[in-house]
Design a protein around this motif. Sequence first.
Motif, PDB file in Angstrom:
ATOM      1  N   LEU A  38       0.820  -1.207   0.000  1.00  4.03           N
ATOM      2  CA  LEU A  38       0.000   0.000   0.000  1.00  4.03           C
ATOM      3  C   LEU A  38       0.856   1.261   0.000  1.00  4.03           C
ATOM      4  O   LEU A  38       0.516   2.266  -0.636  1.00  4.03           O
ATOM      5  N   ILE A  39       1.987   1.207   0.716  1.00  4.95           N
ATOM      6  CA  ILE A  39       2.889   2.356   0.744  1.00  4.95           C
ATOM      7  C   ILE A  39       3.453   2.615  -0.650  1.00  4.95           C
ATOM      8  O   ILE A  39       3.582   3.771  -1.085  1.00  4.95           O
ATOM      9  N   VAL A  40       3.784   1.557  -1.372  1.00  2.00           N
ATOM     10  CA  VAL A  40       4.321   1.706  -2.729  1.00  2.00           C
ATOM     11  C   VAL A  40       3.304   2.391  -3.631  1.00  2.00           C
ATOM     12  O   VAL A  40       3.639   3.309  -4.396  1.00  2.00           O
ATOM     13  N   ARG A  46      10.377  10.368  -3.488  1.00  2.00           N
ATOM     14  CA  ARG A  46       9.495   9.202  -3.406  1.00  2.00           C
ATOM     15  C   ARG A  46      10.204   8.019  -2.755  1.00  2.00           C
ATOM     16  O   ARG A  46       9.627   7.315  -1.916  1.00  2.00           O
ATOM     17  N   ARG A  47      11.454   7.789  -3.119  1.00  2.00           N
ATOM     18  CA  ARG A  47      12.207   6.688  -2.502  1.00  2.00           C
ATOM     19  C   ARG A  47      12.448   6.946  -1.020  1.00  2.00           C
ATOM     20  O   ARG A  47      12.352   6.014  -0.201  1.00  2.00           O
ATOM     21  N   LEU A  48      12.751   8.183  -0.681  1.00  2.00           N
ATOM     22  CA  LEU A  48      12.990   8.516   0.725  1.00  2.00           C
ATOM     23  C   LEU A  48      11.732   8.277   1.559  1.00  2.00           C
ATOM     24  O   LEU A  48      11.797   7.670   2.652  1.00  2.00           O
ATOM     25  N   VAL A  49      10.583   8.719   1.056  1.00  2.00           N
ATOM     26  CA  VAL A  49       9.328   8.515   1.789  1.00  2.00           C
ATOM     27  C   VAL A  49       8.985   7.035   1.861  1.00  2.00           C
ATOM     28  O   VAL A  49       8.532   6.527   2.901  1.00  2.00           O
ATOM     29  N   THR A  50       9.207   6.309   0.771  1.00  2.00           N
ATOM     30  CA  THR A  50       8.882   4.879   0.754  1.00  2.00           C
ATOM     31  C   THR A  50       9.707   4.110   1.775  1.00  2.00           C
ATOM     32  O   THR A  50       9.159   3.334   2.576  1.00  2.00           O
ATOM     33  N   TRP A  51      11.004   4.321   1.780  1.00  2.00           N
ATOM     34  CA  TRP A  51      11.853   3.603   2.735  1.00  2.00           C
ATOM     35  C   TRP A  51      11.550   4.014   4.174  1.00  2.00           C
ATOM     36  O   TRP A  51      11.541   3.159   5.081  1.00  2.00           O
ATOM     37  N   GLY A  52      11.330   5.295   4.397  1.00  2.00           N
ATOM     38  CA  GLY A  52      10.981   5.726   5.753  1.00  2.00           C
ATOM     39  C   GLY A  52       9.683   5.114   6.242  1.00  2.00           C
ATOM     40  O   GLY A  52       9.577   4.659   7.399  1.00  2.00           O
ATOM     41  N   ALA A  53       8.668   5.073   5.372  1.00  2.00           N
ATOM     42  CA  ALA A  53       7.392   4.470   5.756  1.00  2.00           C
ATOM     43  C   ALA A  53       7.526   2.970   5.954  1.00  2.00           C
ATOM     44  O   ALA A  53       6.892   2.386   6.853  1.00  2.00           O
ATOM     45  N   TRP A  54       8.337   2.307   5.129  1.00  2.00           N
ATOM     46  CA  TRP A  54       8.564   0.872   5.319  1.00  2.00           C
ATOM     47  C   TRP A  54       9.199   0.582   6.681  1.00  2.00           C
ATOM     48  O   TRP A  54       8.780  -0.343   7.393  1.00  2.00           O
ATOM     49  N   ILE A  55      10.223   1.360   7.028  1.00  2.00           N
ATOM     50  CA  ILE A  55      10.899   1.144   8.317  1.00  2.00           C
ATOM     51  C   ILE A  55       9.948   1.384   9.479  1.00  2.00           C
ATOM     52  O   ILE A  55       9.882   0.584  10.434  1.00  2.00           O
ATOM     53  N   TYR A  56       9.183   2.457   9.419  1.00  2.00           N
ATOM     54  CA  TYR A  56       8.253   2.740  10.513  1.00  2.00           C
ATOM     55  C   TYR A  56       7.173   1.664  10.625  1.00  2.00           C
ATOM     56  O   TYR A  56       6.823   1.242  11.732  1.00  2.00           O
TER      57      TYR A  56
END
Length: 436
Positions: A123-125, A137-147
């Motif tokens: 869903l984040i993707v 976009r990559r920064l937000v994606t990785w940050g949301a994945w980690i959280y």
Amino acid sequence: MEPETQSAGAQIQTLFDKLVAFGNSLMMPSRLTQMGIMIGLLIVAYLFKLYFGPKFHNWMRGLSGRPKWQLRILVMLHRRLRLIVFVILIWVVIAFMRQGLGLFPSRTYLLAIVGTISLTWLLIVFAARFIHNNFLRRLVTWGAWIYATLYFLNLTTAAEQLLDQVAVDLGGLHLSLLVVIKGLVVTALLFTLARVISSGTTKRIRNNKEISPSMQVLMVKFMQVTLYGAAFFIGLKAVGFDLTGLAVLSGAIGIGLGFGLQKVVSNLVSGIIILLDKSIKPGDVISLGDTFGWINTLGARYASVVTRNGKEFLIPNEDLITNQVVNWSHTNDFVRLDIHFGTAYHDDPHKVRKLACDAAASVDRVLAMRPPVCHIVGFGDSSVDYILRFWITDPTGGLTNIRGNVFLALWDTFKENDISIPFPQREVKLLEDSPK
């Protein structure tokens, strides 16, 4: 000792103990079974992508005439096909084990956690596709994945305490890595909200025909400065930054503006003055020195002037205030052009004036509501001199070409009516008694 007062080493040790305890729990037979099922599902998803991925890609390349948003969705589905298949399979297996086999939820605990995390990642993707900048976009994606991973593993509190220990105390401000991350996230969300509001409001202002172009530019600039400024200061306040400390910074900025940024400030103030007095607005045709063109945009520092040959001049706003500017369309769009010509003395000037006016009126861009006029301006050495005046309303279409068309119309008309255009001549006479 309370968790809030633990040292960084103790925080790392606590987090390590939790990871060790979680790893030991994986040695249980039921957990080992679930891990084996997950590995098998990953292999199935990988083989599915390996076999159907190229077929899906070839099918997409054969599509034509589809909207871009549909093609982008298909490309995204192709890139995340393995994750999509894995999420579908794992939830199908969980439903079968709980409903078909009647197992307790504890028997599918590990599968449910991995399935939830995988579904959240997916869903984040999809949600991150609304961000157009690739790096952001990559920064937000990785940050949301980690959280999301830390949240579903119940490690967010331990991670926050660990990040809070990495800090620097500046007076009364406790600046930790956690505070910096929260500040960046809050500020980014506020800036995104400000951008959405600004874009929607800008479109409404642009579409409002009752507001003049210069006032539209002024309203848009004021709104953007207000929204982004509010987002910045609210973001600082949200993380506990003392805004009173900005007084020293603002004083330093004021000194810098006074000494090093005089031209920048002058252009900014000149731009505001231009927008307020409406002397120049987007779409106006102006002449400044050797530059002739129309105003494309009015910026905070410069005005963009596009010429007939396609060049775009960025003229500082200060030059538009201090120098003489000819605005061909300030109060209205009417522009008068003059053409000078001469005819021979044996041609009837009354006929010449009428023919000249008719010739100019026959050109397409010349206005009929303001008919051309022709006057005698003098008796020259070899011709009677005239001035032909006519009006147009589209100076952006060019001035040289309309003058050339009127000259051609004059040439054709004078040729049809035997009107001659004299030119300087010299006659040499040889006397009879002069020596040969």
